[in-house]
Design an enzyme around this catalytic site. Sequence first.
Site, PDB file in Angstrom:
ATOM      1  N   SER A  48       0.862  -1.164  -0.081  1.00 52.14           N
ATOM      2  CA  SER A  48      -0.180  -0.122  -0.124  1.00 52.14           C
ATOM      3  C   SER A  48       0.855   1.143   0.059  1.00 52.14           C
ATOM      4  O   SER A  48       1.665   1.482   1.146  1.00 52.14           O
ATOM      5  CB  SER A  48      -0.791   0.097   1.069  1.00 52.14           C
TER       6      SER A  48
ATOM      7  N   HIS B 278      -1.186  -1.318  -4.096  1.00 52.56           N
ATOM      8  CA  HIS B 278      -2.469  -1.108  -3.396  1.00 52.56           C
ATOM      9  C   HIS B 278      -2.594   0.442  -3.299  1.00 52.56           C
ATOM     10  O   HIS B 278      -1.801   1.248  -2.629  1.00 52.56           O
ATOM     11  CB  HIS B 278      -2.643  -1.661  -2.327  1.00 52.56           C
TER      12      HIS B 278
ATOM     13  N   ASP C  23      -4.732   3.800  -1.943  1.00 51.08           N
ATOM     14  CA  ASP C  23      -5.837   4.085  -0.686  1.00 51.08           C
ATOM     15  C   ASP C  23      -6.244   5.407  -1.249  1.00 51.08           C
ATOM     16  O   ASP C  23      -5.555   6.451  -1.034  1.00 51.08           O
ATOM     17  CB  ASP C  23      -5.233   4.045   0.561  1.00 51.08           C
TER      18      ASP C  23
ATOM     19  N   MET D 138      -8.924   8.132   0.115  1.00 51.40           N
ATOM     20  CA  MET D 138      -9.708   8.547   1.271  1.00 51.40           C
ATOM     21  C   MET D 138     -10.139  10.083   1.142  1.00 51.40           C
ATOM     22  O   MET D 138      -9.420  10.948   0.533  1.00 51.40           O
ATOM     23  CB  MET D 138      -8.833   8.573   2.449  1.00 51.40           C
TER      24      MET D 138
ATOM     25  N   HIS E  55      -8.380   1.011  -3.960  1.00 46.90           N
ATOM     26  CA  HIS E  55      -9.344   0.844  -2.813  1.00 46.90           C
ATOM     27  C   HIS E  55     -10.154   2.458  -2.345  1.00 46.90           C
ATOM     28  O   HIS E  55      -9.268   3.122  -1.889  1.00 46.90           O
ATOM     29  CB  HIS E  55      -8.446   0.507  -1.235  1.00 46.90           C
TER      30      HIS E  55
ATOM     31  N   MET F 148     -12.022   4.517  -0.387  1.00 49.86           N
ATOM     32  CA  MET F 148     -12.686   5.002   0.716  1.00 49.86           C
ATOM     33  C   MET F 148     -13.418   6.262   0.702  1.00 49.86           C
ATOM     34  O   MET F 148     -13.087   7.406   1.312  1.00 49.86           O
ATOM     35  CB  MET F 148     -11.720   4.929   1.994  1.00 49.86           C
TER      36      MET F 148
ATOM     37  N   MET G 264     -11.180  -5.682   5.818  1.00 50.11           N
ATOM     38  CA  MET G 264     -10.463  -4.897   6.499  1.00 50.11           C
ATOM     39  C   MET G 264     -10.054  -5.503   7.520  1.00 50.11           C
ATOM     40  O   MET G 264     -10.940  -6.086   8.653  1.00 50.11           O
ATOM     41  CB  MET G 264     -11.008  -3.755   6.562  1.00 50.11           C
TER      42      MET G 264
ATOM     43  N   ASP H 120      -6.625  -6.646   4.397  1.00 49.28           N
ATOM     44  CA  ASP H 120      -5.875  -5.218   4.361  1.00 49.28           C
ATOM     45  C   ASP H 120      -5.949  -4.702   5.865  1.00 49.28           C
ATOM     46  O   ASP H 120      -7.020  -4.357   6.500  1.00 49.28           O
ATOM     47  CB  ASP H 120      -6.609  -4.386   3.396  1.00 49.28           C
TER      48      ASP H 120
END
Length: 220
Positions: free
Chosen positions: A8, A33, A35, A37, A66, A68, A137, A175
Amino acid sequence: MAYRIAPSILSADFARLGEEVKAVIRAGADLIHFDVMDNHYVPNLTVGPLVCAALKPHAGVPLDVHLMVRPVDRIIPDFAKAGASIISFHPEASEHVDRTIALIKENGCKAGLVLNPASPLSFLDHTLDKLDLVLLMSVNPGFGGQQFIRSVLPKVSEVRKRIDKTGRDIWLEVDGGIKTDNIAEVAKAGADTFVAGSAIFGSKDYAATIRQMRDKLAVL
Ligand code: DX5
Ligand code: ZN
């Protein structure tokens, strides 16, 4: 069992992100990966499609995005155009989960559903047949470097059973808080894909850390 390691970039040096991505791929990463957010669905803010597109030419491996973020649908085509291979989202962040899965696929990406530590597996009841990946998660989303939540292990085993029943090649990714000393346990529970942020980017030698992880998986 084919195991995949997905570093990540959340724990990478963001001032040198392209170099970090290249380094971790040279070190043996199977996926990157990514992320995303939004300071809304989760209390942190990271990167968007612009950064994904900038990294794409440097990433010789699939980009595992991913999300979020809430709402989620509006941004999906942007990530598809930015080079995402897999796009995963949290069902709680979508008004219409089935529609969001379809949207990801229409945009040419593999679709993943992400379940938080307290999210029920019933989210998979009417979705699993359409998914390419389930992401469990093992921390609450929002930050790297958190402690692995052990109560997710029985969930991993249960999802493994459900996936096997479908007979389809659905990846089971975990994760949060994955390190060299717990990766084997997570694999034994049934995971095949492992996100690791701080464990890899916080180590001096990325290749050595990834090798240690593979060594732990090789003896299972
Ligand atoms: C947390 C992110 C994770 C995070 C994992 O919300 O989804 O991908 O980067 O970091 P570590 O491996 O440090 O727990
Ligand atoms: Zn993640």
